[in-house]
Design a protein around this motif. Structure first.
Motif, PDB file in Angstrom:
ATOM      1  N   GLY A 246      -3.984  -1.911 -10.045  1.00 32.18           N
ATOM      2  CA  GLY A 246      -4.793  -1.419  -8.657  1.00 32.18           C
ATOM      3  C   GLY A 246      -4.882  -3.142  -8.181  1.00 32.18           C
ATOM      4  O   GLY A 246      -4.507  -2.904  -6.870  1.00 32.18           O
ATOM      5  N   ARG A 247      -5.479  -4.303  -8.728  1.00 31.14           N
ATOM      6  CA  ARG A 247      -4.550  -5.613  -8.649  1.00 31.14           C
ATOM      7  C   ARG A 247      -3.304  -5.656  -8.447  1.00 31.14           C
ATOM      8  O   ARG A 247      -2.984  -6.122  -7.198  1.00 31.14           O
ATOM      9  N   HIS A 248      -2.247  -5.522  -8.629  1.00 30.82           N
ATOM     10  CA  HIS A 248      -0.781  -5.254  -8.475  1.00 30.82           C
ATOM     11  C   HIS A 248      -0.808  -4.728  -6.828  1.00 30.82           C
ATOM     12  O   HIS A 248      -0.429  -5.471  -6.151  1.00 30.82           O
ATOM     13  N   TRP A 249      -1.820  -3.508  -6.760  1.00 31.30           N
ATOM     14  CA  TRP A 249      -1.315  -2.884  -4.910  1.00 31.30           C
ATOM     15  C   TRP A 249      -2.043  -3.707  -3.856  1.00 31.30           C
ATOM     16  O   TRP A 249      -1.381  -4.407  -2.953  1.00 31.30           O
ATOM     17  N   LEU A 250      -3.558  -4.410  -4.774  1.00 37.07           N
ATOM     18  CA  LEU A 250      -3.677  -5.127  -4.173  1.00 37.07           C
ATOM     19  C   LEU A 250      -2.898  -6.325  -3.452  1.00 37.07           C
ATOM     20  O   LEU A 250      -3.573  -7.246  -2.449  1.00 37.07           O
ATOM     21  N   ASP A 251      -2.418  -6.830  -4.185  1.00 37.77           N
ATOM     22  CA  ASP A 251      -1.542  -7.925  -4.072  1.00 37.77           C
ATOM     23  C   ASP A 251      -0.734  -7.591  -2.818  1.00 37.77           C
ATOM     24  O   ASP A 251      -0.235  -8.345  -1.729  1.00 37.77           O
ATOM     25  N   VAL A 252       0.247  -6.362  -2.655  1.00 40.39           N
ATOM     26  CA  VAL A 252       0.611  -5.865  -1.661  1.00 40.39           C
ATOM     27  C   VAL A 252       0.233  -6.107  -0.280  1.00 40.39           C
ATOM     28  O   VAL A 252       1.386  -5.751   0.525  1.00 40.39           O
ATOM     29  N   VAL A 253      -0.835  -5.360  -0.574  1.00 36.63           N
ATOM     30  CA  VAL A 253      -1.497  -4.725   0.806  1.00 36.63           C
ATOM     31  C   VAL A 253      -2.108  -6.225   1.209  1.00 36.63           C
ATOM     32  O   VAL A 253      -2.921  -5.891   2.829  1.00 36.63           O
ATOM     33  N   ARG A 254      -2.295  -7.220   0.869  1.00 36.21           N
ATOM     34  CA  ARG A 254      -3.189  -8.321   1.324  1.00 36.21           C
ATOM     35  C   ARG A 254      -4.233  -8.119   1.634  1.00 36.21           C
ATOM     36  O   ARG A 254      -5.374  -8.264   3.060  1.00 36.21           O
ATOM     37  N   TYR A 255      -5.028  -7.311   0.068  1.00 37.12           N
ATOM     38  CA  TYR A 255      -7.081  -7.512   0.282  1.00 37.12           C
ATOM     39  C   TYR A 255      -7.029  -8.937   0.483  1.00 37.12           C
ATOM     40  O   TYR A 255      -6.536  -9.708  -0.779  1.00 37.12           O
ATOM     41  N   ALA A 256      -7.934  -9.143   1.083  1.00 34.96           N
ATOM     42  CA  ALA A 256      -9.027  -9.832   1.415  1.00 34.96           C
ATOM     43  C   ALA A 256     -10.102  -9.586   2.024  1.00 34.96           C
ATOM     44  O   ALA A 256     -10.446  -8.387   2.953  1.00 34.96           O
TER      45      ALA A 256
END
Length: 861
Positions: A246-256
């Motif tokens: 999930g953290r890999h995906w949060l990188d890509v989707v600019r999660y903040a």
């Protein structure tokens, strides 16, 4: 490759302008011509028209579009909304004073009010500039036929190889065939403990436990293939898998959890999307469904309220990007918001930057500017919700925020865990306080003098009241009429009566050209979708992206998976599958895996299982000079890539080794606790307010607050007492740390954490002095080193056993003889230098910290 003609032709035509949403009646147009246009010409055009030269405030009033766009302060006219129309505000001399030296007659002011309330009918339409693309239909068709990424993936039979004993899977055969073609040989298998450590970090982001190490070694002796397959299956079933991937995906989707930019406002409900992503990974949700939920979950059918709530939360993907809330012009803000959403959607799912065509035809890919605005029409017909929930007094933001938004109400009872419940009296007190501040602000015209005759004081008072009202609105907005917390999320919703958008010359909002029919990038579509005139096309877009008809989605995701497991993508430019990106090193393997991905039901875990059980995955990292000279980038995968662990894995590994890791998922985050507020000086909320509360809770007097710099004291107290963004004492996994834009936790930022303001498909991986200093001096590292030492002392008694156990926990292996000697020497030297006994707790602390600080702890071999 297709040709791009660089000449753009601009033609003047007056027939391409889109129709108004509501065509004005003859009476309305007559009213405008008789009552409004003459006043605009006489009173406004001298300073606010194209012919006036140096336009004041960027405001031009000589066309309908320019009037609606407005100038640097915002839209001059918002049809139907007098309060938001700055032109009306100016002619009544409230916030602005226009004309500057006198006020218009009251009957003229009344005419303007009536005109705006009737929808501001206006026949003045700019002569439209039609932009003809430099990319022709022939160019697009040629790109479809010749460029690899635009052709549907096709499964290939595994090639035959000379060394038939080496491969275990078809993945191995594809890789070995390429190596043999280039006269290279694969590296030997890595040692069993290295393979296990690799598997554990890659799949769950944690080091193997001593029991896992022992069990794996026993299985490896009898059958390495079965040992690996067994461990892979067990790891894929762990909850920690979803947290890692999930953290890999949060990188890509600019999660903040904040907007970033000049006014860094929090997103108190962003954590819901984080949890949705983790749960989706653990469930092995079909990736095409995962895609569609994030793009158009609000438009997808749902059988239950719980499914509907999940779909709404998924659309947070669209709302979570960075935003310039200080942008005064609403039209510009809306255009930038759509641009960011287009960029994220196309790069994340398609590996293609369609946003490059905002201002002109794409310089390299066969994407004309019209294709960008065809896609912009899809996104422009939705409302993005990211801000403060509306209260009975409306949505009120602070004085520094010029752009505001509300939130989506969830159909289930699942409030933010930190939202307070109010008693009837508390609720009424808040309402009374809000009403009182509204009355106060009503007596203060912005920029006017207050009772003391000081206009500057009046302005300061107004800003203070707005900020206080914003805080009250945030409290009232999250509860119902009985004071019970409501449930909200970020996301998007479709607007009624969708329409096409105009192409903008050079991307400038005040230079609209022809209207562009809603659609998708032509070079990626075999057939353009049929979008109903009553629909935006966003659901069709989601279904198309998440379908086998799309040539890129499966390829892009499979490539991301390969990159995380092997260390480098088959396409090394993970977010760019276009002409300027890198070609695939193993195109047949990429296509075959993409087809398998789709045939497996879009199962992410199935592709991970396929790659991790291959012989390629278990190769060692041994350097070979000849192979390196032939393939210095290891594109053909002749050995495993040595990799530094990412920031989260390093922090989580320390917590795991020390035994202090908390595997229970925290609900919400520090931002959820702080609510909708501004990030100031690294602190959530107003530092002075936090400091006051902190001093009061510590029994300190207000007088002490006045010593020295209040802001300095405030920030220091906020950091030390609240620890909001430091999070050094947190024990849960790193994926749950609060991620505020430009204020990432030190434990993550020092090890190249992903920039939350951009789409990061590949993180940087550096080796710097700051990292070494962090491992030597940071409080969190020292705390975990002490806990590590406590665990070693508690679970082992003799010095030799303790040393062996410490190495096993940190590195997944026992120490070598030379390491035993070096450790003994270190203990003696440390004891003699510090005066501690060799078996003292402090000495073992130092040894454990040295194990954390070593390169082997931070790297996967």
């Amino acid at each position: 490759m297709y040709r791009i003609r660089i000449s753009a032709i601009l033609l003047v035509a007056g027939v391409v302008a889109p129709a108004l949403a509501d065509e004005p009646t003859a009476e309305q147009l007559k009213f405008f011509e008789a009552k409004i246009r003459p006043v605009l010409i006489r009173e406004c055009y001298g300073c606010h028209s194209n012919e006036s030269g140096n336009v004041r405030g960027g405001l031009r009033l000589d066309s309908r579009e320019l009037t609606h766009i407005g100038g640097s302060s915002g839209p001059a006219v918002v049809p139907g909304d007098v309060d938001e129309s700055l032109l009306y505000n100016a002619i009544i001399h409230e916030d602005f004073v226009m004309p500057p030296k006198r006020k218009l007659p009251q009957n003229v002011i009344d005419d303007f009010r009536q005109w705006i309330e009737m929808g501001a009918p206006d026949p003045r339409v700019n002569e439209v500039i039609e932009i003809r693309p430099s990319i022709s239909e022939e160019d697009i068709e040629q790109a479809k036929e010749t460029f690899w990424a635009y052709q549907p993936p096709v499964s290939h039979a595994a090639p035959s190889v000379n060394n038939a004993d080496w491969p275990r899977t078809d993945v191995d055969r594809f890789v070995l065939a390429k190596l043999e073609e280039n006269e290279l040989a694969p590296a030997d298998d890595a040692e069993s403990y290295k393979v296990l450590r690799r598997l554990c970090f890659d799949l769950v982001g944690l080091p193997p436990t001593p029991s896992q190490i022992e069990a794996f070694a026993d299985r490896w002796k009898s059958d390495p293939d079965k040992a690996i397959a067994y461990v892979v299956d067990r790891l894929l079933e762990m909850d920690q898998f979803g947290e890692r991937w999930g953290r890999h995906w949060l990188d890509v989707v600019r999660y903040a959890e904040s907007t970033g930019r000049e006014v860094n406002q929090t997103y108190p409900h962003a954590w819901r999307y984080r949890d949705f992503v983790i749960d989706s990974m653990n469930e092995d949700k079909p990736f095409n469904q995962f895609v569609q939920q994030q793009i158009a979950g609000d438009l997808m059918p749902a059988k239950t309220d719980e499914q509907w709530a999940e779909n709404l939360v998924a659309t947070t993907f669209m709302a979570i990007g960075p935003k310039n809330l200080n942008e005064a012009n609403r039209v510009q803000f809306a255009a930038d918001l759509v641009d960011e959403q287009i960029d994220a959607t196309t790069r994340v799912f398609l590996g293609t930057s369609v946003a490059c065509a905002r201002c002109h035809d794409h310089k390299f890919d066969a994407i004309p500017q019209a294709d960008y605005y065809a896609l912009a029409g899809v996104f422009a017909n939705m409302t993005t919700y990211f801000g403060n929930p509306p209260s009975e007094f409306g949505t009120i933001t602070n004085a520094q925020t010029r752009q505001s938004s509300s939130l989506l109400r969830l159909p289930i009872d699942d409030p933010n865990p930190y939202d307070k419940r109010y008693t009837a009296k508390e609720l009424q007190d808040l309402r009374d306080e809000m009403a009182e501040k509204q009355r106060e602000i009503a007596t203060l015209g912005r920029g006017s003098a207050n009772s003391s005759g000081n206009a500057a004081n009046a302005q300061r008072t107004r800003l203070r009241l707005l900020n206080e009202m914003s805080m009250l609105s945030a409290k009232l907005g999250v509860v119902d009429e009985d004071g019970n917390p409501r449930s909200y999320c970020m996301g998007v919703q479709e607007r009624k009566r969708p329409s096409d958008v105009r192409l903008l010359v050079r991307g400038e909002i005040d230079q609209p050209a022809q209207s562009v029919e809603r659609g998708f990038p032509q070079v990626l579509c075999s057939v353009q979708p049929d979008i109903d005139e009553d629909e935006s096309g966003r659901l069709e877009l989601a279904r198309w992206i998440g379908s086998e008809a799309n040539p890129l989605t499966a390829r892009v995701m499979v490539n991301r998976i390969w990159q995380h497991l092997i260390g480098q993508g088959i396409v090394s430019s993970a977010d760019d599958f276009g002409v300027t990106g890198q070609p695939p090193s193993h195109p047949e393997l990429l296509d075959t895996l993409a087809v398998q991905f789709m045939q497996s039901g879009w199962s992410t875990k199935s592709i991970i299982r396929t790659i991790t059980t291959s012989r390629v995955y278990r190769m060692n990292t041994a350097y070979d000079r000849r192979s390196h000279e032939a393939d210095p980038d290891n594109a053909f995968v002749w050995r495993a890539n040595p990799r530094r662990l990412d920031a989260e894995a390093i922090r989580d590994a320390m917590l795991s080794v020390s035994g202090e890791i908390d595997f229970e998922r925290p609900r919400g985050s520090e931002v959820a606790k702080a609510g909708f507020t501004r990030v100031t000086g690294g602190v959530l909320g107003n530092p002075r307010d936090i400091a006051r509360k902190a001093f009061e809770s510590a029994g300190q007097s207000r007088r002490r607050m006045q010593r020295g710099s209040r802001n300095q004291i405030a920030e220091e107290v906020a950091r030390k007492i609240t620890g909001q963004l430091n999070q050094e004492d947190a024990k849960h996994r790193s994926v749950y740390l609060t991620i505020v834009r430009d204020e990432e936790p030190r434990s993550l930022s020092v090890f190249d954490f992903a920039d939350a303001s951009t789409i990061i498909g590949t993180r940087e991986s550096s080796n710097t002095a700051n990292q070494a200093l962090y491992m030597m001096n940071n409080r969190f590292v020292i705390q975990q080193s002490e806990a590590f030492a406590d665990r070693v002392i508690r679970e082992r008694t003799s010095p030799n056993d303790r040393l062996e156990y410490a190495f096993l926990l940190a590195y997944g292996r026992p120490p070598t003889s030379s390491e035993r000697t070096a450790a003994a020497s270190f203990i003696r030297d440390f004891a003699s230098t510090t005066g501690f006994r060799s078996r003292s707790k402090d000495t073992i602390n130092a040894l454990c910290q040295s194990l954390f600080a070593s390169a082997e702890f931070r790297y996967l071999d």
